[in-house]
Design a protein around this motif. Sequence first.
Motif, mmCIF file in Angstrom:
data_model
loop_
_atom_site.group_PDB
_atom_site.id
_atom_site.type_symbol
_atom_site.label_atom_id
_atom_site.label_comp_id
_atom_site.label_asym_id
_atom_site.label_seq_id
_atom_site.Cartn_x
_atom_site.Cartn_y
_atom_site.Cartn_z
ATOM 1 N N LEU A 5 -4.882 -5.984 -58.739
ATOM 2 C CA LEU A 5 -4.678 -4.641 -58.194
ATOM 3 C C LEU A 5 -5.989 -3.877 -58.070
ATOM 4 N N LEU A 6 -6.863 -4.024 -59.060
ATOM 5 C CA LEU A 6 -8.150 -3.330 -59.010
ATOM 6 C C LEU A 6 -9.012 -3.805 -57.849
ATOM 7 N N SER A 7 -8.828 -5.059 -57.443
ATOM 8 C CA SER A 7 -9.617 -5.574 -56.320
ATOM 9 C C SER A 7 -9.248 -4.891 -54.998
ATOM 10 N N ALA A 8 -8.098 -4.240 -54.959
ATOM 11 C CA ALA A 8 -7.665 -3.540 -53.753
ATOM 12 C C ALA A 8 -8.188 -2.104 -53.683
ATOM 13 N N ILE A 9 -8.907 -1.679 -54.716
ATOM 14 C CA ILE A 9 -9.403 -0.299 -54.784
ATOM 15 C C ILE A 9 -10.909 -0.306 -54.546
ATOM 16 N N GLU A 10 -11.367 0.600 -53.693
ATOM 17 C CA GLU A 10 -12.757 0.581 -53.253
ATOM 18 C C GLU A 10 -13.751 1.221 -54.207
ATOM 19 N N THR A 11 -13.446 2.392 -54.752
ATOM 20 C CA THR A 11 -14.455 3.114 -55.544
ATOM 21 C C THR A 11 -14.213 2.983 -57.046
ATOM 22 N N ASP A 12 -15.282 3.114 -57.812
ATOM 23 C CA ASP A 12 -15.172 3.056 -59.268
ATOM 24 C C ASP A 12 -14.332 4.216 -59.804
ATOM 25 N N ASP A 45 8.522 -7.520 -59.735
ATOM 26 C CA ASP A 45 8.266 -7.275 -58.314
ATOM 27 C C ASP A 45 8.280 -5.781 -58.008
ATOM 28 N N ALA A 46 9.244 -5.080 -58.571
ATOM 29 C CA ALA A 46 9.343 -3.633 -58.336
ATOM 30 C C ALA A 46 8.108 -2.910 -58.871
ATOM 31 N N VAL A 47 7.657 -3.303 -60.052
ATOM 32 C CA VAL A 47 6.470 -2.666 -60.650
ATOM 33 C C VAL A 47 5.235 -2.967 -59.799
ATOM 34 N N GLN A 48 5.094 -4.210 -59.382
ATOM 35 C CA GLN A 48 3.936 -4.560 -58.552
ATOM 36 C C GLN A 48 3.966 -3.797 -57.224
ATOM 37 N N ASN A 49 5.125 -3.726 -56.593
ATOM 38 C CA ASN A 49 5.249 -2.966 -55.343
ATOM 39 C C ASN A 49 4.940 -1.486 -55.564
ATOM 40 N N ALA A 50 5.367 -0.972 -56.712
ATOM 41 C CA ALA A 50 5.087 0.429 -57.036
ATOM 42 C C ALA A 50 3.583 0.650 -57.177
ATOM 43 N N TYR A 51 2.907 -0.286 -57.823
ATOM 44 C CA TYR A 51 1.456 -0.156 -57.968
ATOM 45 C C TYR A 51 0.762 -0.184 -56.609
ATOM 46 N N LEU A 52 1.252 -1.000 -55.710
ATOM 47 C CA LEU A 52 0.659 -1.028 -54.366
ATOM 48 C C LEU A 52 0.859 0.314 -53.662
ATOM 49 N N GLN A 53 2.037 0.924 -53.853
ATOM 50 C CA GLN A 53 2.285 2.252 -53.285
ATOM 51 C C GLN A 53 1.347 3.285 -53.929
ATOM 52 N N ILE A 54 1.172 3.186 -55.220
ATOM 53 C CA ILE A 54 0.284 4.116 -55.927
ATOM 54 C C ILE A 54 -1.139 3.976 -55.403
#
Length: 175
Positions: A5-12, A45-54
């Motif tokens: 998930l962190l790899s999908a975020i650009e800034t520190d 799956d729901a938690v992972q999808n929620a994190y992607l939404q976040i």
Amino acid sequence: MLVYLLSAIETDEDRALFVDLFEKYHDRMEQAALRIVKNSHDAEDAVQNAYLQIIRHLDKVSEIPCKNRGFWCISIVKNEALTILRKNKRIVLSEELEEKPIAATEETLSYKEIVQLFAELPETYRAVLEMRLILGYSGKEIADRMGITENAVNVRINRGRALLRKIAEKEGIHP
């Protein structure tokens, strides 16, 4: 999962914000998802999808007061869990979601029927019932989130249930 998930975020700065949300609310998000889907795989799956939404909406997190961020995260995971249920068409009205069953029918209500019943409730009652019955919040937690007294929460829960019973009876679902 966190590294992915962190790899999908650009800034520190955004990574630090996300890690903070993850550490504070991950367990509650998993519990809320599991309470809804009743299956650990679907809950993950729901938690992972929620994190992607976040992650998609990290820019809006700073606009949310700190005390409401947990509720925001739980709401997202709840919606993702309900989406999974809808896709799987495995909706079951569970006694574990309710303190007292609204209707004792021989047939289980479908997701659509449950949503329609709740949709007819005024937002005042619907919000507290969802927090109590679906998210499992205590009266104090709901009071804190909504900025009202615990007594007001209890009154809204009781009135909401009574109204939900009336709506169910009107729809031909008898308690």
